[in-house]
Design an enzyme around this catalytic site. Structure first.
Site, PDB file in Angstrom:
ATOM      1  N   LYS A 187      -5.474   0.722  15.084  1.00  0.00           N
ATOM      2  CA  LYS A 187      -6.497   0.403  16.086  1.00  0.00           C
ATOM      3  C   LYS A 187      -7.866   0.271  15.436  1.00  0.00           C
ATOM      4  CE  LYS A 187      -4.226   2.779  19.958  1.00  0.00           C
ATOM      5  NZ  LYS A 187      -4.330   3.925  20.887  1.00  0.00           N
TER       6      LYS A 187
ATOM      7  N   GLU B 208       7.993   6.506  15.989  1.00  0.00           N
ATOM      8  CA  GLU B 208       6.612   6.983  16.109  1.00  0.00           C
ATOM      9  C   GLU B 208       6.552   8.495  15.942  1.00  0.00           C
ATOM     10  OE1 GLU B 208       3.268   4.956  18.595  1.00  0.00           O
ATOM     11  OE2 GLU B 208       4.097   6.551  19.848  1.00  0.00           O
TER      12      GLU B 208
ATOM     13  N   HIS C 219      29.115 -10.196  17.552  1.00  0.00           N
ATOM     14  CA  HIS C 219      29.012 -11.609  17.194  1.00  0.00           C
ATOM     15  C   HIS C 219      27.649 -11.890  16.570  1.00  0.00           C
ATOM     16  CE1 HIS C 219      32.737 -12.524  19.408  1.00  0.00           C
ATOM     17  NE2 HIS C 219      32.318 -11.554  20.209  1.00  0.00           N
TER      18      HIS C 219
END
Length: 528
Positions: free
Chosen positions: A455, A322, A351
């Site tokens: 937004k 960000e 793994h």
């Protein structure tokens, strides 16, 4: 480079902070002295920029704001006595409130004391507190914390169902600078309804962490919530862990917040040194710049070899991406900057995706986080002379070696143990690194226009939904998607309208589809 030369390089580039017991090893980043020398003028500017930032310069020009998270752990640096006094007083208020909650001096109406916390927040208002809780909360904390960090109804239900028999002793933190951010607002409304459903007065369980004068602050004051703590406009969400955002939930869990602040302060002091080799944040910024050619061309893979640091990669993901993921530089040029961050933990990742790191696309550099202390107390032997912690250490060193042998760069950060001081130091180290790197590449690390754009786009979709439902409520006949779009003046939004209606139909909101679901244009749509 042979083993002897590597050993010499390790010693040449090793950074050690005696007070914190922290080591930083960048020897497996393959930059040379000429590269370092070429960046020194950029670092001189970065150090100067950072000094001005700490003095209170407008370091976030797009929002015309100071950037003051460094003042939180050293109020003497604050540019005015008023800011310094507020920082000191807020910390004292947080500690006093936490003590009263833990001792039962402040208690819920139907219980002797609070036992749990619901923390409602998003982004930096969740990721920092989640990381610190996972890393530092005692096994049996005075209050057990639960996070609502999304507007996912099923996720909210999961928390509320888990606490259905404990709501009467559950404190609620609502963390939002404005009070209008949809995710925490929605979470607060749903939690309020849950309390009302059990005939509990929400105000007697609620704490606001917000800006003075915000919508949330006004609600908390008018309803008489238990407490309100401030969020400052000079502290961004992703650097807010040392503010009320992080300190309130940490203190309530019994975490030593002063030790966390002290560790951050010690690291801040270390990362003010205007010499690359003697400044751990500068060494990290140098390594990031080298790996990605100053353009973020390689991803950062974060591998903490300690279960309690599992969420550090998620915390860094927001802090780095960000801050550095920007389209424009400070001069208005299009640059598309950023460093992608991902990771889980070692040795689990050996793994999972270390196979690709070792042999696949070399589009990354690794950051290994090492913790020297395996556990409190002695460990049993798994094999003769070998403990499970020896295996973990061996896996870290083996991964580092295997990566280097195949021309894959890595950084190793080593701390003596996971405690409040070292966690505070880690947070401060990466906060400063982000700031220095941003100066090197000439971007604003302290705003987030892309988040704001998202937004606004979501608000447009919700407005479109209101128009679609309003139309269908008035229409007496079923309509096609194209007809709906045309009638509400959104002919270019057919796909969005289809997805809105599909979601409403799946959630029993009265939407009826007639036709072939696999061919959206064939559908006729009405309300039941």
């Amino acid at each position: 480079m042979d083993a002897k030369a590597l050993w010499q390089r390790y010693q040449e580039w090793l950074y050690f902070h005696e007070g914190l017991g922290l080591y930083l090893d960048v020897s497996r980043m393959r930059f040379d002295d000429a590269f370092v020398k070429s960046l020194l003028p950029k670092f001189d500017k970065a150090f100067a920029d950072m000094a001005e930032l700490e003095k209170g310069a407008i370091a976030n020009p797009d929002e015309n704001r100071m950037v003051g998270h460094y003042w939180l752990r050293n109020p003497d640096l604050a540019p005015t006595p008023e800011i310094a006094q507020e920082i000191v007083q807020t910390l004292e208020q947080i500690e006093a409130f936490a003590e009263k909650i833990q001792t039962g001096a402040i208690h819920p109406p139907k219980a002797n004391r609070f036992t749990d916390i619901i923390s409602i927040g998003i982004g930096g208002s969740a990721l920092g507190p989640q990381f610190v809780a996972e890393a530092l909360a005692p096994e049996f904390p005075p209050l057990k914390i639960h996070f609502i960090d999304n507007t996912d109804p099923a996720g909210i239900d999961r928390i509320l169902t888990h606490l259905r028999n404990h709501l009467a002793s559950t404190l609620v933190l609502v963390i939002s600078k404005s009070g209008g951010t949809p995710e925490p607002r929605n979470g607060m409304i749903e939690v309020k309804k849950a309390y009302a459903g059990q005939n509990l007065d929400f105000a007697q369980y609620a704490v606001a962490i917000t800006s003075t004068g915000s919508n949330l602050d006004k609600v908390a004051q008018s309803e008489g919530w238990l407490a309100t703590f401030p969020m400052y406009d000079w502290v961004g969400g992703r650097t807010s862990e040392m503010s009320s955002v992080g300190l309130v939930p940490a203190a309530l869990q019994g975490i030593d917040v002063r030790a966390m602040l002290e560790g951050a302060k010690e690291m801040d002091d270390a990362t003010r040194v205007p010499e690359v080799k003697n400044n751990p944040a500068a060494l990290l910024a140098l390594s990031w710049y080298y790996s990605g050619n100053g353009k973020g061309e390689k991803d950062m893979v974060v591998l903490p070899y300690k279960d309690s640091l599992l969420l550090f990669s998620r915390y860094l993901q927001q802090l780095v991406m960000e801050s550095l993921g920007k389209e424009k530089d400070l001069d208005g040029n299009t640059v598309y900057q950023g460093i992608a961050v991902y990771g889980n933990k070692g040795s689990t990742d050996q793994h999972a995706y270390v196979q690709q790191l070792r042999e696949g696309v070399p589009n990354f550099f690794a950051t290994l986080i090492e913790v020297l202390e395996d556990r409190h107390g002695a460990s049993p032997e798994i094999d003769p002379g070998v403990t499970s912690g020896d295996y973990l250490s061996g896996f870290l060193l083996g991964t580092r070696q295997a990566l280097y042998e195949n021309q894959r760069d890595s950084i190793t950060v080593t701390i003596p143990q996971v405690n409040a001081r070292t966690v505070g130091a880690l947070v401060a180290l990466y906060e400063r690194t982000v700031g220095l790197y941003a100066s090197l590449v000439n971007i604003n690390a302290y705003h987030q226009p892309g988040v704001e754009a998202g937004k606004k786009a979501a608000a447009v979709i919700l407005d479109l939904q209101t128009k679609v439902v309003g139309l269908l409520q008035k229409e007496k006949t079923a309509l096609s998607l194209e007809q709906i779009a045309e009638k509400i003046g959104a002919a270019d939004q057919v796909e969005a309208i289809y997805k809105i209606l599909r979601h409403l139909q799946a959630n029993q909101r009265g939407v009826v589809f007639q036709g072939n679901l696999g061919q959206p244009s064939s559908l006729k749509i009405s309300l039941s």
